[in-house]
Design an enzyme around this catalytic site. Structure first.
Site, mmCIF file in Angstrom:
data_model
loop_
_atom_site.group_PDB
_atom_site.id
_atom_site.type_symbol
_atom_site.label_atom_id
_atom_site.label_comp_id
_atom_site.label_asym_id
_atom_site.label_seq_id
_atom_site.Cartn_x
_atom_site.Cartn_y
_atom_site.Cartn_z
ATOM 1 N N CYS A 2 -88.474 -24.236 19.155
ATOM 2 C CA CYS A 2 -89.835 -24.494 19.636
ATOM 3 C C CYS A 2 -90.783 -23.457 19.042
ATOM 4 O O CYS A 2 -90.417 -22.306 18.848
ATOM 5 C CB CYS A 2 -89.965 -24.443 21.140
ATOM 6 S SG CYS A 2 -89.025 -25.676 22.003
ATOM 7 N N ARG A 27 -88.040 -22.823 12.678
ATOM 8 C CA ARG A 27 -87.405 -22.594 13.969
ATOM 9 C C ARG A 27 -86.657 -23.836 14.459
ATOM 10 O O ARG A 27 -85.844 -23.756 15.372
ATOM 11 C CB ARG A 27 -88.444 -22.195 15.012
ATOM 12 C CG ARG A 27 -89.105 -20.872 14.701
ATOM 13 C CD ARG A 27 -90.309 -20.658 15.573
ATOM 14 N NE ARG A 27 -89.976 -20.402 16.950
ATOM 15 C CZ ARG A 27 -89.759 -19.211 17.473
ATOM 16 N NH1 ARG A 27 -89.824 -18.151 16.715
ATOM 17 N NH2 ARG A 27 -89.470 -19.055 18.748
ATOM 18 N N TRP A 74 -88.335 -28.564 20.399
ATOM 19 C CA TRP A 74 -86.909 -28.801 20.165
ATOM 20 C C TRP A 74 -86.373 -29.239 21.516
ATOM 21 O O TRP A 74 -86.329 -28.436 22.447
ATOM 22 C CB TRP A 74 -86.262 -27.505 19.687
ATOM 23 C CG TRP A 74 -84.856 -27.640 19.203
ATOM 24 C CD1 TRP A 74 -84.448 -28.030 17.964
ATOM 25 C CD2 TRP A 74 -83.655 -27.348 19.937
ATOM 26 N NE1 TRP A 74 -83.082 -28.012 17.882
ATOM 27 C CE2 TRP A 74 -82.560 -27.597 19.070
ATOM 28 C CE3 TRP A 74 -83.385 -26.908 21.228
ATOM 29 C CZ2 TRP A 74 -81.242 -27.414 19.463
ATOM 30 C CZ3 TRP A 74 -82.068 -26.731 21.620
ATOM 31 C CH2 TRP A 74 -81.019 -26.982 20.744
ATOM 32 N N ASN A 100 -92.272 -22.573 25.472
ATOM 33 C CA ASN A 100 -90.942 -22.386 24.887
ATOM 34 C C ASN A 100 -90.034 -21.885 25.991
ATOM 35 O O ASN A 100 -90.480 -21.078 26.812
ATOM 36 C CB ASN A 100 -90.946 -21.299 23.799
ATOM 37 C CG ASN A 100 -91.634 -21.747 22.547
ATOM 38 O OD1 ASN A 100 -92.016 -22.900 22.422
ATOM 39 N ND2 ASN A 100 -91.793 -20.826 21.617
ATOM 40 N N GLY A 101 -88.773 -22.279 25.969
ATOM 41 C CA GLY A 101 -87.837 -21.769 26.970
ATOM 42 C C GLY A 101 -87.484 -22.837 27.984
ATOM 43 O O GLY A 101 -87.689 -24.035 27.755
ATOM 44 N N GLU A 482 -67.401 -17.978 8.194
ATOM 45 C CA GLU A 482 -68.798 -18.039 7.792
ATOM 46 C C GLU A 482 -69.010 -19.142 6.740
ATOM 47 O O GLU A 482 -69.974 -19.900 6.809
ATOM 48 C CB GLU A 482 -69.258 -16.668 7.277
ATOM 49 C CG GLU A 482 -70.688 -16.589 6.791
ATOM 50 C CD GLU A 482 -71.744 -17.065 7.786
ATOM 51 O OE1 GLU A 482 -71.418 -17.278 8.959
ATOM 52 O OE2 GLU A 482 -72.890 -17.245 7.366
ATOM 53 N N LYS A 486 -71.464 -22.370 7.228
ATOM 54 C CA LYS A 486 -72.551 -22.687 6.290
ATOM 55 C C LYS A 486 -72.455 -24.134 5.848
ATOM 56 O O LYS A 486 -73.435 -24.843 5.826
ATOM 57 C CB LYS A 486 -72.492 -21.801 5.025
ATOM 58 C CG LYS A 486 -72.995 -20.394 5.090
ATOM 59 C CD LYS A 486 -74.432 -20.185 5.398
ATOM 60 C CE LYS A 486 -74.723 -20.211 6.848
ATOM 61 N NZ LYS A 486 -74.677 -19.107 7.665
ATOM 62 N N GLU A 489 -73.149 -26.715 8.794
ATOM 63 C CA GLU A 489 -74.492 -26.777 9.378
ATOM 64 C C GLU A 489 -75.522 -27.393 8.432
ATOM 65 O O GLU A 489 -76.468 -28.008 8.889
ATOM 66 C CB GLU A 489 -74.963 -25.414 9.886
ATOM 67 C CG GLU A 489 -75.198 -24.374 8.824
ATOM 68 C CD GLU A 489 -75.643 -23.034 9.393
ATOM 69 O OE1 GLU A 489 -76.362 -22.996 10.383
ATOM 70 O OE2 GLU A 489 -75.250 -22.008 8.802
ATOM 71 N N HIS A 505 -48.936 -23.340 11.862
ATOM 72 C CA HIS A 505 -48.608 -23.514 13.284
ATOM 73 C C HIS A 505 -49.304 -24.729 13.883
ATOM 74 O O HIS A 505 -49.535 -24.777 15.084
ATOM 75 C CB HIS A 505 -48.961 -22.234 14.054
ATOM 76 C CG HIS A 505 -48.168 -21.054 13.583
ATOM 77 N ND1 HIS A 505 -46.828 -20.914 13.835
ATOM 78 C CD2 HIS A 505 -48.517 -19.991 12.811
ATOM 79 C CE1 HIS A 505 -46.377 -19.805 13.257
ATOM 80 N NE2 HIS A 505 -47.389 -19.223 12.625
ATOM 81 N N LYS A 604 -83.722 -22.064 14.478
ATOM 82 C CA LYS A 604 -83.511 -20.739 13.899
ATOM 83 C C LYS A 604 -83.232 -19.698 14.970
ATOM 84 O O LYS A 604 -82.399 -18.820 14.796
ATOM 85 C CB LYS A 604 -84.744 -20.336 13.078
ATOM 86 C CG LYS A 604 -84.616 -18.987 12.375
ATOM 87 C CD LYS A 604 -83.538 -19.039 11.303
ATOM 88 C CE LYS A 604 -83.295 -17.699 10.642
ATOM 89 N NZ LYS A 604 -81.991 -17.703 9.950
#
Ligand code: F6R
Length: 609
Positions: A2, A27, A74, A100-101, A482, A486, A489, A505, A604
């Site tokens: 947001c 964001r 968002w 926001n939030g 990582e 990447k 996403e 295993h 973000k």
């Protein structure tokens, strides 16, 4: 996650807000909206999807005004629809709010507002509750109505409020979610992040938790929770607006991959004397402190958590202190063993990730000492820590983190080396050797970037794959996680990382003819073992892309293609090994036509739980 932009002044609020919102696109959002004051009324316009949809929809409208608020949403409460987009208004459309939030008690408040005041809600959002609350409390004093509304609200939020009955002011409130105030000439601004305002102002106030700001055209007054006015130092932003522009690259992600050598040099230069001594100015870690710690927790989310995995290897090896690495969202709910003998290291690019912040607070409450590794100066994590180690990567705009990760790794190495020297587990000569290695990384990393075209070619062969496994041992296993993150996403390919020795295993059952396996084999002491693991997947038909140090050509016998990184000490190889993986993810995503800088469903800065 947001974005908020607000403006009051002589300029055209609509254009300034749309421009600012575009700077916050990184964001993550799924709809956008704006409210401006015009001819005694609030005009609210919203659109699903990208900001350009909104921009196009209002391009022919005369919305000229000197007061307005805008938002990129968002979705949390309610689907990403026009109805749920911000700004939201009260029953008679005299109050508009962007937010926001999350308002945690919104359901309770909604019910109460419906029952007591007969409010009929138009959206499913928690934000509309704020607008309706301010509306019912408004009695000729907007500030008072905002305070009364905030008093009822529980949760984490940043809000911007305008009211058609008081068009000479813009009110902003911050609780947990970041909000900055831009100080202009005959105009003032609010925004959830600095890049939104850099075109217009360089002087800012950072709003603190539980503070409310009243902005007029010529003044900004900040009040605390008790409504006493508070003084705030002006923050002068020195970094260039261009730092938040693409500078000729197709995507911010690619620009940021290329900024890594510079970011690493900067992070090192800030902490090394010309003689190569580590200086932790402003960080008061003494030998006694270190001897007092019986354990270290490294807590973070996503990519920052992956930096923590490598940090564990470095600290345990160089300083011989037990380290546990935890994802922040788990740490806070598992009653961890934390006391005044614990060092808690939080890693966060944004410094605003709610889970990390909450974990930090939990650890602090239990007496831990808090050291944070943060990129955004003055962010919440930085402010609430005892000591801060900044990463100096510069603003990271692409949602997929790259330069923040590598600079976080540098910080972890410096912390580990510093601790090792302080504790005496590392000799001066050994430490100097590591420092020399770290200093050589920027140049080595440039050499990997020169292989970009090779990696693009490999991506051309692989981009249609639908499943990828990343494997590695020791510090390489952290890098595997990582690399896998990447890829998934930004390209939406189902990828999975696993310690190479763990494969047999269970997970090896998934390897079949043509399955892509990216095998990291950059650890000299584990190289042979990795070759065996590669053989295991090859025997089951996997297509293997190997990553190894120059000279370790044996890997070619077992792999279908190999990318070499320059020779380096095993411990610091993650700084190099991750780069081909970033490039691979980038090119695969590009070939698949994905929105690289703004992947779907992602934000973000994750400021909700
Ligand atoms: C992935 C990514 C995220 C973040 C995570 C933590 O590329 O960027 O996984 O690493 O959301 O964010 P920060 O570091 O801001 O706390």
């Amino acid at each position: 996650m947001c974005g908020i932009v607000g403006y009051i002044g002589d300029g055209n609020a609509k254009d300034i807000i749309i421009d600012g919102l575009k700077k916050l696109e990184y964001r993550g959002y799924d709809s956008a909206g704006i409210a401006v004051y015009k001819d005694g009324k609030l005009e609210i316009r919203k659109r699903r999807g990208r900001i350009v949809n909104l921009e196009e929809a209002i391009s022919n409208e005369d919305l000229q005004s000197g007061l307005g608020i805008g938002h990129t949403r968002w979705a949390t409460h309610g689907a990403p629809s026009e109805l749920n987009s911000h700004p939201h208004s009260n029953a008679d459309n005299t109050v508009a709010v962007v937010h926001n939030g999350i308002i945690e008690n919104f359901a309770e408040l909604r019910e109460w507002l419906s029952k007591e005041y007969g409010i009929v809600f138009r959206s499913e959002t928690d934000t509309e509750v704020i607008a309706q609350l301010i509306g019912i409390y408004y009695d000729g004093d907007l500030l008072d109505a905002v305070y009364r509304a905030v008093d009822k609200m529980r949760g984490a939020y940043a809000i911007g409020v305008i009211c058609s009955k008081e068009p000479d002011k813009l009110i902003a409130v911050r609780k947990e979610s970041p909000l900055v105030i831009g100080l202009g000439t005959d105009c003032n601004f609010i925004a959830s992040d600095i890049p939104a305002l850099l075109k217009y102002v360089r002087e800012l106030y950072l709003l603190e938790n539980n503070e409310t700001a009243v902005l007029t055209r010529n003044a900004v007054v900040i009040y605390d929770a008790e409504r006493k006015s508070v003084k705030r130092d002006v923050l002068h932003v020195t970094w260039d607006a261009a730092a938040a522009e693409k500078e000729g690259y197709d995507h911010f992600m690619m620009k940021e991959i290329h900024e890594q050598p510079k970011g690493i040099s900067e992070t090192l230069n800030r902490r090394l004397t010309p003689e190569g001594e580590i200086v932790l100015d402003g960080i008061s870690l003494t030998k006694e402190n270190l001897e007092n710690f019986n354990k270290i927790y490294i807590v973070a989310c996503g990519t920052a958590y992956h930096a923590g995995l490598v940090g564990k290897f470095a600290i345990e090896k160089l300083a011989r202190i037990p380290v546990e690495v935890d994802v922040a969202s788990e740490f806070r709910y598992r009653d961890p063993f934390v006391d005044d003998k614990t060092l808690f290291i939080a890693i966060s690019q944004s410094g605003e990730t709610l889970d990390t912040l909450a974990a930090l607070r939990e650890a602090k409450k239990k007496g831990a000492r808090i050291l944070s590794v943060v990129n955004v100066v003055g962010s919440s994590v930085a402010r609430e820590s005892d000591d801060v180690f900044y990463t100096w990567a510069g603003p990271e705009i692409a949602v997929a983190s790259t330069k923040a990760y590598t600079t976080q790794l540098v910080c972890m190495y410096l912390i580990a080396l510093y601790m090792g020297r302080l504790k005496g587990t590392l000799s001066k000569a050994e430490c100097d050797k590591y420092i020399g290695e770290l200093k050589s990384i920027p140049e080595k990393l440039e050499r990997i970037l020169e292989k970009e075209a090779d990696i693009e070619e490999i991506a051309k062969q692989l981009y249609k794959t639908e499943q990828v496994f990343f494997i590695g041992r020791g510090p390489d296993s952290g890098v595997s996680y990582e690399g896998s993150l990447k890829l998934k996403e930004i390209s939406y390919i189902n990828s999975f990382a696993i310690a190479a020795g763990e494969l047999k295993h269970g997970t090896i059952a998934l390897i079949e003819q043509g399955t892509l396996v990216v095998a990291l084999a950059t650890q000299d002491r584990l190289f042979e073992k990795m070759l065996s693991n590669i053989q295991e997947v090859k025997a089951r038909g996997a297509y293997v892309m190997g990553i190894a140090k120059e000279g370790n050509t044996d890997i070619e016998k077992q792999s279908d293609c190999v990318i070499y990184i320059p020779d380096c000490m095993d411990e610091v190889s993650p700084l190099l090994a991750v780069v081909p993986l970033q490039l691979l993810a980038y090119y695969i995503a590009k070939l698949r036509g994905c929105d690289i800088d703004k992947p779907k469903n992602l934000a973000k800065s994750v400021t909700v739980e």
